[in-house]
Design a protein around this motif. Structure first.
Motif, PDB file in Angstrom:
ATOM      1  N   TYR A  81       0.805  -1.221   0.000  1.00 21.69           N
ATOM      2  CA  TYR A  81       0.000   0.000   0.000  1.00 21.69           C
ATOM      3  C   TYR A  81       0.842   1.277   0.000  1.00 21.69           C
ATOM      4  O   TYR A  81       0.319   2.365   0.191  1.00 21.69           O
ATOM      5  CB  TYR A  81      -0.942   0.001   1.203  1.00 21.69           C
ATOM      6  CG  TYR A  81      -2.059  -1.012   1.084  1.00 21.69           C
ATOM      7  CD1 TYR A  81      -3.116  -0.800   0.217  1.00 21.69           C
ATOM      8  CD2 TYR A  81      -2.024  -2.194   1.819  1.00 21.69           C
ATOM      9  CE1 TYR A  81      -4.141  -1.738   0.096  1.00 21.69           C
ATOM     10  CE2 TYR A  81      -3.046  -3.133   1.709  1.00 21.69           C
ATOM     11  CZ  TYR A  81      -4.100  -2.902   0.842  1.00 21.69           C
ATOM     12  OH  TYR A  81      -5.102  -3.829   0.724  1.00 21.69           O
ATOM     13  N   CYS A  98      -5.688  10.843  10.024  1.00 21.87           N
ATOM     14  CA  CYS A  98      -6.565  10.872   8.854  1.00 21.87           C
ATOM     15  C   CYS A  98      -7.816  10.045   9.096  1.00 21.87           C
ATOM     16  O   CYS A  98      -8.931  10.480   8.778  1.00 21.87           O
ATOM     17  CB  CYS A  98      -5.807  10.347   7.624  1.00 21.87           C
ATOM     18  SG  CYS A  98      -4.507  11.433   7.002  1.00 21.87           S
ATOM     19  N   TYR A 133      -9.542   2.356   5.055  1.00 21.58           N
ATOM     20  CA  TYR A 133      -9.053   2.264   3.671  1.00 21.58           C
ATOM     21  C   TYR A 133      -8.613   3.625   3.150  1.00 21.58           C
ATOM     22  O   TYR A 133      -7.522   3.765   2.591  1.00 21.58           O
ATOM     23  CB  TYR A 133     -10.136   1.678   2.777  1.00 21.58           C
ATOM     24  CG  TYR A 133      -9.748   1.622   1.319  1.00 21.58           C
ATOM     25  CD1 TYR A 133      -8.905   0.622   0.842  1.00 21.58           C
ATOM     26  CD2 TYR A 133     -10.218   2.581   0.420  1.00 21.58           C
ATOM     27  CE1 TYR A 133      -8.525   0.583  -0.488  1.00 21.58           C
ATOM     28  CE2 TYR A 133      -9.848   2.551  -0.913  1.00 21.58           C
ATOM     29  CZ  TYR A 133      -9.009   1.547  -1.362  1.00 21.58           C
ATOM     30  OH  TYR A 133      -8.623   1.516  -2.689  1.00 21.58           O
ATOM     31  N   VAL A 134      -9.440   4.631   3.333  1.00 21.29           N
ATOM     32  CA  VAL A 134      -9.117   5.967   2.824  1.00 21.29           C
ATOM     33  C   VAL A 134      -7.916   6.548   3.559  1.00 21.29           C
ATOM     34  O   VAL A 134      -7.064   7.212   2.956  1.00 21.29           O
ATOM     35  CB  VAL A 134     -10.327   6.906   2.947  1.00 21.29           C
ATOM     36  CG1 VAL A 134      -9.957   8.322   2.511  1.00 21.29           C
ATOM     37  CG2 VAL A 134     -11.484   6.392   2.101  1.00 21.29           C
ATOM     38  N   SER A 135      -7.807   6.289   4.868  1.00 18.12           N
ATOM     39  CA  SER A 135      -6.674   6.817   5.632  1.00 18.12           C
ATOM     40  C   SER A 135      -5.361   6.209   5.156  1.00 18.12           C
ATOM     41  O   SER A 135      -4.328   6.883   5.120  1.00 18.12           O
ATOM     42  CB  SER A 135      -6.865   6.559   7.129  1.00 18.12           C
ATOM     43  OG  SER A 135      -6.842   5.175   7.427  1.00 18.12           O
ATOM     44  N   VAL A 136      -5.389   4.930   4.774  1.00 15.04           N
ATOM     45  CA  VAL A 136      -4.190   4.284   4.225  1.00 15.04           C
ATOM     46  C   VAL A 136      -3.791   4.946   2.915  1.00 15.04           C
ATOM     47  O   VAL A 136      -2.612   5.244   2.678  1.00 15.04           O
ATOM     48  CB  VAL A 136      -4.432   2.773   4.025  1.00 15.04           C
ATOM     49  CG1 VAL A 136      -3.308   2.156   3.187  1.00 15.04           C
ATOM     50  CG2 VAL A 136      -4.531   2.060   5.360  1.00 15.04           C
ATOM     51  N   GLN A 137      -4.775   5.185   2.045  1.00 10.98           N
ATOM     52  CA  GLN A 137      -4.493   5.807   0.757  1.00 10.98           C
ATOM     53  C   GLN A 137      -3.967   7.232   0.931  1.00 10.98           C
ATOM     54  O   GLN A 137      -3.016   7.650   0.254  1.00 10.98           O
ATOM     55  CB  GLN A 137      -5.761   5.832  -0.109  1.00 10.98           C
ATOM     56  CG  GLN A 137      -6.360   4.460  -0.376  1.00 10.98           C
ATOM     57  CD  GLN A 137      -5.400   3.522  -1.080  1.00 10.98           C
ATOM     58  OE1 GLN A 137      -4.694   3.921  -1.998  1.00 10.98           O
ATOM     59  NE2 GLN A 137      -5.368   2.274  -0.658  1.00 10.98           N
ATOM     60  N   LEU A 138      -4.566   7.985   1.836  1.00 12.83           N
ATOM     61  CA  LEU A 138      -4.119   9.354   2.088  1.00 12.83           C
ATOM     62  C   LEU A 138      -2.709   9.375   2.672  1.00 12.83           C
ATOM     63  O   LEU A 138      -1.882  10.218   2.301  1.00 12.83           O
ATOM     64  CB  LEU A 138      -5.085  10.058   3.042  1.00 12.83           C
ATOM     65  CG  LEU A 138      -6.410  10.531   2.453  1.00 12.83           C
ATOM     66  CD1 LEU A 138      -7.297  11.099   3.544  1.00 12.83           C
ATOM     67  CD2 LEU A 138      -6.175  11.575   1.366  1.00 12.83           C
ATOM     68  N   THR A 139      -2.443   8.449   3.590  1.00 11.64           N
ATOM     69  CA  THR A 139      -1.120   8.395   4.209  1.00 11.64           C
ATOM     70  C   THR A 139      -0.049   8.077   3.173  1.00 11.64           C
ATOM     71  O   THR A 139       1.025   8.685   3.171  1.00 11.64           O
ATOM     72  CB  THR A 139      -1.091   7.344   5.330  1.00 11.64           C
ATOM     73  OG1 THR A 139      -2.090   7.665   6.312  1.00 11.64           O
ATOM     74  CG2 THR A 139       0.273   7.310   6.002  1.00 11.64           C
ATOM     75  N   ALA A 140      -0.334   7.123   2.297  1.00  9.00           N
ATOM     76  CA  ALA A 140       0.614   6.773   1.235  1.00  9.00           C
ATOM     77  C   ALA A 140       0.888   7.986   0.343  1.00  9.00           C
ATOM     78  O   ALA A 140       2.030   8.210  -0.091  1.00  9.00           O
ATOM     79  CB  ALA A 140       0.079   5.611   0.412  1.00  9.00           C
ATOM     80  N   PHE A 141      -0.145   8.766   0.072  1.00 11.61           N
ATOM     81  CA  PHE A 141       0.004   9.960  -0.758  1.00 11.61           C
ATOM     82  C   PHE A 141       0.819  11.035  -0.031  1.00 11.61           C
ATOM     83  O   PHE A 141       1.683  11.694  -0.634  1.00 11.61           O
ATOM     84  CB  PHE A 141      -1.378  10.507  -1.123  1.00 11.61           C
ATOM     85  CG  PHE A 141      -1.336  11.791  -1.899  1.00 11.61           C
ATOM     86  CD1 PHE A 141      -1.039  11.797  -3.254  1.00 11.61           C
ATOM     87  CD2 PHE A 141      -1.579  13.010  -1.264  1.00 11.61           C
ATOM     88  CE1 PHE A 141      -0.999  12.990  -3.968  1.00 11.61           C
ATOM     89  CE2 PHE A 141      -1.542  14.199  -1.969  1.00 11.61           C
ATOM     90  CZ  PHE A 141      -1.248  14.194  -3.324  1.00 11.61           C
ATOM     91  N   LYS A 144       4.673  10.062   0.336  1.00  8.99           N
ATOM     92  CA  LYS A 144       5.426   9.834  -0.900  1.00  8.99           C
ATOM     93  C   LYS A 144       6.516  10.871  -1.132  1.00  8.99           C
ATOM     94  O   LYS A 144       7.668  10.516  -1.422  1.00  8.99           O
ATOM     95  CB  LYS A 144       4.468   9.772  -2.088  1.00  8.99           C
ATOM     96  CG  LYS A 144       5.129   9.338  -3.382  1.00  8.99           C
ATOM     97  CD  LYS A 144       4.109   9.152  -4.490  1.00  8.99           C
ATOM     98  CE  LYS A 144       4.778   8.669  -5.778  1.00  8.99           C
ATOM     99  NZ  LYS A 144       3.787   8.463  -6.868  1.00  8.99           N
TER     100      LYS A 144
END
Length: 229
Positions: A81, A98, A133-141, A144
């Protein structure tokens, strides 16, 4: 200013953060805040939760015939992820914040139409899953653009600090625990340090950085007296 936190108008806020599903993130947010407070005071390592997560083109160090440990599985999921290249403590803190914000506002705007009780808990499960799920995606963004900063900083740091003296900042330094501060003309560098042969130091002791271990992400140290011999 802080008196507003005790007014009746804040009751819905407290009810939200203390009820399911927001309470899940509230708990971890409090734990995160407590961790950073304790870490700043020097009682725990800043990267105490760090695990070895390889780069995107790296490997986990296991093969198809080996048994994956829990840490291997966790590292694989985080890599999948995009949660790598930054200290795990920072990743978890960002992800928790997040998730808390997303869950809070979803409950605030949507749960006013849901009756308290069984149906509220049933509705809370998908909200919790969606927030995670959204917090994981936001954190990855978010992390980066931070990866190059941490990688470059670590490489440059290792090159010029070996052989220099640092001051122990934690209650102890031994083979399993400890941090030291290296004065760099600014705020100072906080480094993860370890001893050899059962040696032990306490807060305020001066040590010399001898060797960097990439596997443990720490520096081996000895006392200034021993280094001068």
């Amino acid at each position: 200013m802080f008196a507003i936190l005790l007014t009746e108008g804040m009751d819905p806020f407290y009810q939200n953060i203390a009820s399911f599903p927001t309470v899940f993130f509230t708990f971890f947010l409090l734990m995160s805040a407590l961790y950073w407070l304790v870490a700043v005071l020097g009682f725990v390592d800043l990267d105490i939760l760090d695990i070895d997560i390889p780069d995107a083109d790296g490997e986990l160090g296991v093969n198809s015939t080996s048994n994956l440990t829990n840490l291997d599985t966790l590292a694989g999921l985080m890599l999948r992820y995009g949660l790598n290249g930054v200290p795990v403590t920072i990743i978890l803190s960002i992800m928790t914040l997040c998730g808390w914000l997303i869950c809070y506002y979803m409950v605030h705007f949507l749960f006013q139409f849901v009756e308290p009780g069984f149906f509220r808990y049933m509705a809370g499960l998908p909200v919790l899953a969606f927030s995670l799920y959204v917090s994981v995606q936001l954190t990855a963004f978010i992390i980066k653009p931070l990866r190059p900063l941490f990688n470059k900083s670590q490489q440059q740091t290792v090159k010029y600090i070996l052989g220099q003296s640092a001051i122990v900042r934690t209650s102890r330094v031994d083979g399993e625990f400890g941090e030291a501060v290296l004065e760099d003309g600014g705020a100072g560098l906080i480094l993860k340090v370890r001893t050899r042969g059962g040696e032990r130091f306490t807060k305020g002791d001066r040590v010399v950085l001898l060797e960097y271990s990439k596997e443990r992400n720490s520096y081996s140290v000895i006392s200034e007296e021993e280094f001068s011999k």
